[in-house]
Design an enzyme around this catalytic site. Structure first.
Site, PDB file in Angstrom:
ATOM      1  N   ASN A  96       0.839  -1.196   0.000  1.00 30.56           N
ATOM      2  CA  ASN A  96       0.000   0.000   0.000  1.00 30.56           C
ATOM      3  C   ASN A  96       0.875   1.248   0.000  1.00 30.56           C
ATOM      4  OD1 ASN A  96      -1.875   2.093   0.653  1.00 30.56           O
ATOM      5  ND2 ASN A  96      -3.201   0.603   1.661  1.00 30.56           N
ATOM      6  N   ASP A 118      -6.224   6.957  -9.583  1.00 32.49           N
ATOM      7  CA  ASP A 118      -7.665   7.045  -9.360  1.00 32.49           C
ATOM      8  C   ASP A 118      -8.007   8.479  -8.961  1.00 32.49           C
ATOM      9  OD1 ASP A 118     -10.323   6.866  -8.383  1.00 32.49           O
ATOM     10  OD2 ASP A 118     -10.010   4.769  -7.825  1.00 32.49           O
ATOM     11  N   ASP A 154      -5.494  11.787 -17.396  1.00 32.20           N
ATOM     12  CA  ASP A 154      -6.446  12.235 -18.414  1.00 32.20           C
ATOM     13  C   ASP A 154      -7.580  13.025 -17.778  1.00 32.20           C
ATOM     14  OD1 ASP A 154      -7.402   9.762 -17.130  1.00 32.20           O
ATOM     15  OD2 ASP A 154      -9.118  10.024 -18.467  1.00 32.20           O
TER      16      ASP A 154
END
Length: 213
Positions: A96, A118, A154
């Site tokens: 993690n 994300d 993006d």
């Protein structure tokens, strides 16, 4: 992110400890031992299926790379790429990113890459974004003074948020592109997501941010 389960992933990972380091905390402060040299070390946080880090390692054999990915069923694809390419300058960590300082100490890492993270678009999830201030603190704690973060996405919202986050943290923006693929930037190596999004005509954003000395 929805991840398809691959029940065989754990076994394949365990069979290749020279690529996926099983106890990375043992190398904190001594990653030169893991690679057998003292080349600069760059890490990619959220390495996904490994296309970026594999191609970077091929293009830059004088640099060591570590790809960090939480999900076994994702990192195993990166591992398969390494097995095929037989690259000596890449390692993977199935850990993690919140625990980076368990595995690296100040100056262990020379550069951090964040690619197509994300976006966690809801405001209540801001703390999960890899460019949130607590993550920036972790990167600062493992980079040398003046170390850099190279960031691509993006997602316009995440990009705008990240530029603000870098600035508010006191970092210096040394490069900003609002349309990377139509810029004069040279040497760009694409991720899987980048190929997918750009093929659909989506704009790719890129920035480089430097911690102040």
């Amino acid at each position: 992110m929805r991840v398809r389960n691959k029940p065989w992933a754990k076994e394949l990972i365990a069979d290749h400890p020279h690529y996926v380091i099983p106890n990375p905390e043992e190398y904190k402060g001594k990653w030169t031992e893991a690679f057998g040299n003292d080349q600069p070390l760059h890490i990619e946080v959220g390495t996904g299926k490994g296309q970026f880090i594999t191609e970077m390692a091929k293009a830059n054999p004088h640099i060591n790379y570590i790809g960090i990915e939480l999900f076994e069923s994702v990192i195993v694809t990166a591992l398969e790429r390494l097995i095929e390419a037989e690259l000596p300058n890449v390692k993977l960590l199935n850990v993690n990113a919140e625990d980076l300082t368990d595995y690296f100490q100040k100056g262990d890492v020379d550069r951090v890459y964040l690619n197509f993270s994300d976006p966690w678009p809801k405001k209540r999830h801001a703390k999960r974004r890899l460019t949130y201030k607590t993550f920036l603190k972790r990167y600062e704690d493992i980079l040398p003074s003046g170390g850099e973060i190279h960031f691509k996405t993006d997602n316009q919202g995440l990009f705008e948020y990240s530029l603000q986050s870098f600035s508010e943290y006191g970092m210096l923006l040394t490069f900003v592109s609002l349309d990377l693929h139509n810029s004069d930037y040279e040497g760009n190596i694409m991720t899987e997501y980048e190929e997918k999004f750009s093929s659909k005509g989506q704009r790719i954003y890129r920035s480089e941010a430097k911690f102040r000395v």
